[in-house]
Enzyme design. Structure first.
Site, PDB file in Angstrom:
ATOM      1  N   ASP A  32       0.805  -1.235   0.000  1.00 54.53           N
ATOM      2  CA  ASP A  32       0.000   0.000   0.000  1.00 54.53           C
ATOM      3  C   ASP A  32       0.835   1.280   0.000  1.00 54.53           C
ATOM      4  OD1 ASP A  32      -2.079  -1.775   0.183  1.00 54.53           O
ATOM      5  OD2 ASP A  32      -2.940  -0.963   2.016  1.00 54.53           O
ATOM      6  N   CYS A  71      -4.443  -6.163  -2.947  1.00 56.76           N
ATOM      7  CA  CYS A  71      -3.322  -7.046  -2.580  1.00 56.76           C
ATOM      8  C   CYS A  71      -3.260  -8.396  -3.295  1.00 56.76           C
ATOM      9  CB  CYS A  71      -3.340  -7.302  -1.070  1.00 56.76           C
ATOM     10  SG  CYS A  71      -3.442  -5.813  -0.062  1.00 56.76           S
ATOM     11  N   HIS A 133      -0.320 -13.662   1.336  1.00 58.85           N
ATOM     12  CA  HIS A 133      -1.689 -13.293   0.960  1.00 58.85           C
ATOM     13  C   HIS A 133      -2.171 -13.969  -0.321  1.00 58.85           C
ATOM     14  CE1 HIS A 133      -4.855  -9.879   1.603  1.00 58.85           C
ATOM     15  NE2 HIS A 133      -5.327 -11.091   1.863  1.00 58.85           N
ATOM     16  N   ASN A 347       0.155  -1.946  -4.746  1.00 59.59           N
ATOM     17  CA  ASN A 347      -0.933  -1.102  -5.262  1.00 59.59           C
ATOM     18  C   ASN A 347      -0.834   0.264  -4.591  1.00 59.59           C
ATOM     19  OD1 ASN A 347      -2.576  -3.506  -3.406  1.00 59.59           O
ATOM     20  ND2 ASN A 347      -2.515  -1.416  -2.611  1.00 59.59           N
ATOM     21  N   LYS A 378      -6.403   3.048  -3.477  1.00 61.24           N
ATOM     22  CA  LYS A 378      -6.371   1.584  -3.494  1.00 61.24           C
ATOM     23  C   LYS A 378      -7.763   1.018  -3.789  1.00 61.24           C
ATOM     24  CE  LYS A 378      -5.596  -2.315  -0.343  1.00 61.24           C
ATOM     25  NZ  LYS A 378      -5.147  -2.722   1.013  1.00 61.24           N
TER      26      LYS A 378
END
Length: 585
Positions: A32, A71, A133, A347, A378
Site C-alpha cells: 500500500d 493485494c 496473501h 498497489n 487503493k
C-alpha cells in the site's frame, strides 16, 4: 514424459548460465505504498535516502502499474506474469476481492509457475520474508513453500487493524478506522437483515398459522444471527487469531506481535542472504514483501515521531532503514554488483485511512509541469490506485540515473527474468507482461547489451482490472474508463464500505483521458473526436477476453472453521480453542 523434458530443459540452462545471467535477485515489494510517498517521487516530508539511492544508482519508472489495485490479485499477477483473472484470483463481489481469512480453502493454483519456482530449478536458493496473501488451503497446501520458496518467514494473510490489538469497540468508531468499522458493519447489517427477515416470517406465521411454529422460526433466526456474528468475529480478519506469523509451514506466533516485526523481518532477510552466499554458495532469490505500510501501522518505540508526516511517515522511515540495512549487507558480502534489485508497491495507498494514509503525489505532464494529485486510491483503477513507485538497480549493468517514462507493469518483471535467464515462455499459457530490458540503458560492456535482451516487443495495450472486470484500458498515452467507483471527492473515500466497489458507475461511451497531459484525470476528452481510439480499445478488449479460459474461482469461498489454523493444538483442544476464539501461542 513432460516432467522428464522439463528436467532436461532446466539442466541444459543450468549448465549454460553464466554469473552475468544468474545474478542474485532481491525484490522489495511494499504494501500500500503511495506513488508520492518517497523523496525520489517528490515527497518533502518523509526522508527515504536508502530507497532513493535505488533511483539514483539505477532506473526509476514514472509509469509503473500494479497488476491489480488490491493485494491478493496484484501479488498473484506479479509472481506469475499473468493477469490474475487467469488464475481465478479475482472477484466482483466486494467481500472476496482478497483472501479475508486463513480458513479459506482457495489459493494460488498449483498449475501456475511462479518466478520463484523457475529460480529454484535454475539453482537459486529462494526465500520469502513478509506478506504472502495468496492462500493457505488445506494443510498449508498453498503456502509459499509449496510454490517455489525454500524458506518462508512472515504472515500468510495480511495485516489489518485487529492485528494492532484494536478492540472491537474502537473499530466501530473513530477517525481513520473506516476499513474495520465498515467490515464489521457489513456483517452486522447482513446478519441483521437475516434476523429481521426471520422476525417478519415469525410474526406472519403467528398471525396466520400457529404460535408454536412462530417461536421455532424466531429461535432459528436467533441462532442464525448470533451464529453469524460468532463466525464473523472468530474466522475472518476481525479475529486477532487471523494475524499469524509462520516459519516455513509452522505457526510461531498467533496473534503476531507487530511492534518489532520490521526489525525481525530485516534480520531474517539478512541471515538468508548471508547463509545462501557463505554456506550454501548459491545465488539467492529473495522476495522481501514488507508488511508495511498497510494498517495497522507499527514501528519500534524509538522510531515513533521521527518523521514530519506523523505515524505514516514514521512507518516509511522505518521501512527505509530496513532497506538500507539489507543494501548494506550486499556491500558487506561483496555482492552488490552481482545483485539485481527491484523496488515497488503492490498497489496504491488506502486513502480511507485519513491521517494514516499514504499520498498519491503528482506526476509530471508532457510539458514538464506537475499535475494535481493522482485521482482515486487503493481498490480502484483511477491512477492513484494502480500507479506505483518502481525502481531497478544492477550496478555495472544498468546505467544509473535513468528515468523510464514508458508504460510498464509489475507483470513485466516475470518475463524480464525469463529473458535474463534465457528461459522460454510457456506455450500452454500466455504471459501478459513484456520484458523491461528494451526500455533500459545498459552498460556497453555488459553481456546483456549484446544479447537478444535488447530486441523486445513493445506493449500495445495494458488492461486494468478491478475485480474480474476490465474497468480501464491504456493504449499509448490514452486511457479509457469503462467503469468507475462511487467516490467522494471531498472525503477522498468511499464511505461505509471496506473497499470501493468496482462496478458502481458504467460509462458508455467510456471516459477518455490523455494521461501524459492530464495524469490527474480531471479533463475528459471529447469521445466523438477520439472515436477511432476508443474503437481500437474496444477491439483490444474483445481480443483479450477471447484469450481467457474459465478457471475455478479461488477467492469466492467462505472460510471453513475446521481449516482455520490454530497453533500447537489438536483433537478436542483444537475444537475448544476454535469455538472460543482462543488460538494463541
Amino acid at each position: 514424459m513432460k516432467i522428464l523434458i522439463c528436467i532436461c530443459f532446466f539442466l541444459f540452462h543450468l549448465i549454460n548460465l553464466s554469473k552475468s545471467t544468474t545474478p542474485n535477485i532481491l525484490i522489495f515489494l511494499v504494501d500500500d505504498l503511495g506513488y508520492g510517498d518517497l523523496g525520489c517521487y517528490g515527497n518533502s516530508t518523509i526522508d527515504s535516502p536508502n530507497i532513493d539511492s535505488l533511483a539514483r544508482d539505477g532506473a526509476r519508472y514514472t509509469q509503473m502499474y500494479s497488476a491489480a489495485p488490491i493485494c491478493t490479485p496484484s501479488r498473484a499477477g506479479f509472481l506469475t506474469g499473468r493477469y490474475p483473472v487467469r488464475l481465478g484470483l479475482t472477484s466482483n463481489d466486494n467481500r472476496f476481492r482478497t483472501f479475508n481469512s486463513p480458513g479459506q480453502p482457495g489459493g494460488l493454483p498449483h498449475d501456475e509457475t511462479t518466478m520463484a519456482e523457475i529460480a529454484q530449478k535454475l539453482g537459486y536458493r529462494t526465500g520469502l520474508v513478509g506478506k504472502w496473501h495468496l492462500g493457505l488451503g488445506r494443510n498449508g497446501e498453498h503456502l509459499p513453500t509449496r510454490h517455489g520458496f525454500d524458506t518462508f518467514f512472515g504472515m500468510p494473510v495480511t495485516n489489518v487493524q485487529t492485528c494492532g490489538n484494536k478492540k472491537i469497540y474502537n473499530l466501530i468508531g473513530g477517525h481513520g478506522e473506516v476499513l474495520d468499522r465498515s467490515f464489521l458493519s457489513y456483517w452486522i447489517t447482513l446478519t441483521g437483515k437475516v434476523w429481521l427477515t426471520f422476525i417478519g416470517i415469525a410474526f406472519a406465521t403467528w398471525y396466520f398459522y400457529s404460535r408454536k411454529l412462530a417461536f421455532i422460526i424466531l429461535f432459528a433466526g436467533a441462532i442464525g444471527f448470533f451464529g453469524g456474528m460468532w463466525y464473523t468475529l472468530s474466522f475472518t480478519l476481525l479475529s486477532r487469531s487471523s494475524c499469524l506469523l509462520y516459519r516455513n509451514e509452522t505457526i510461531i506466533e498467533q496473534p503476531v506481535h507487530l511492534e518489532n516485526l520490521t526489525l525481525r523481518n530485516t534480520n531474517e532477510a539478512i541471515e538468508f542472504m548471508k547463509d545462501t552466499v557463505t554456506i550454501h554458495k548459491k545465488p539467492f532469490f529473495l522476495y522481501m514483501a514488507y508488511i508495511k505500510v498497510h494498517t495497522a501501522l507499527f514501528t519500534l518505540p524509538e522510531n515513533v515521531g521521527r518523521s514530519r508526516h506523523g505515524a505514516y511517515g514514521d512507518n516509511i522511515e522505518e521501512l527505509d532503514w530496513s532497506v538500507g540495512q539489507i543494501l548494506q549487507t550486499l556491500k558487506g558480502l561483496d555482492i552488490e554488483n552481482d545483485t539485481l534489485v527491484l523496488f515497488s508497491s503492490d498497489n496504491g495507498p488506502f486513502l480511507e485511512r485519513g491521517i494514516e494514509a499514504g499520498f498519491c503525489g503528482r506526476a509530471r505532464t508532457i510539458d514538464g509541469k506537475l499535475s494535481e494529485p493522482l485521482r482515486g486510491a487503493k481498490g480502484q483503477t483511477w491512477e492513484c490506485g494502480i500507479r506505483v513507485p518502481g525502481m531497478l538497480r544492477w550496478p555495472e549493468h544498468i546505467i544509473s540515473g535513468q528515468i523510464i517514462e514508458s508504460v510498464s507493469s509489475l507483470l513485466d518483471f516475470y518475463p524480464t527474468l525469463l529473458k535474463l535467464w534465457n528461459v522460454s515462455s510457456f506455450i500452454d499459457r500466455p504471459l501478459d507482461g513484456v520484458s523491461l530490458w528494451s526500455q533500459l540503458k545498459l552498460n556497453n560492456e555488459t553481456l546483456l547489451s549484446s544479447s537478444s535482451l535488447s530486441i523486445e516487443k513493445e506493449r500495445d495495450t495494458l488492461f486494468h482490472y478491478c475485480g474480474s472486470t476490465v474497468t480501464a484500458v491504456r493504449q499509448g498515452k490514452y486511457k479509457a474508463h469503462y467503469w468507475t467507483p462511487k467516490w467522494d471527492e471531498g472525503l477522498h473515500a468511499c464511505p461505509s464500505v471496506t473497499i470501493c466497489p468496482c462496478l458502481s458507475n458504467q460509462h458508455s461511451p467510456p471516459l477518455l483521458f490523455d494521461i501524459e497531459a492530464d495524469p490527474s484525470e480531471e479533463l475528459p476528452l471529447d469521445t466523438q473526436k477520439y472515436s477511432k481510439i476508443l474503437s481500437l480499445m474496444d477491439v483490444a478488449v474483445e481480443e483479450h477476453k477471447a484469450t481467457l479460459i474459465p478457471v475455478p474461482n479461488q477467492l469466492e469461498k467462505l472460510a471453513l472453521p475446521w481449516l482455520f489454523p490454530c497453533c500447537k493444538t489438536q483433537g478436542w483442544t483444537r475444537v475448544f480453542r476454535l469455538i472460543t476464539n482462543s488460538c494463541q501461542c
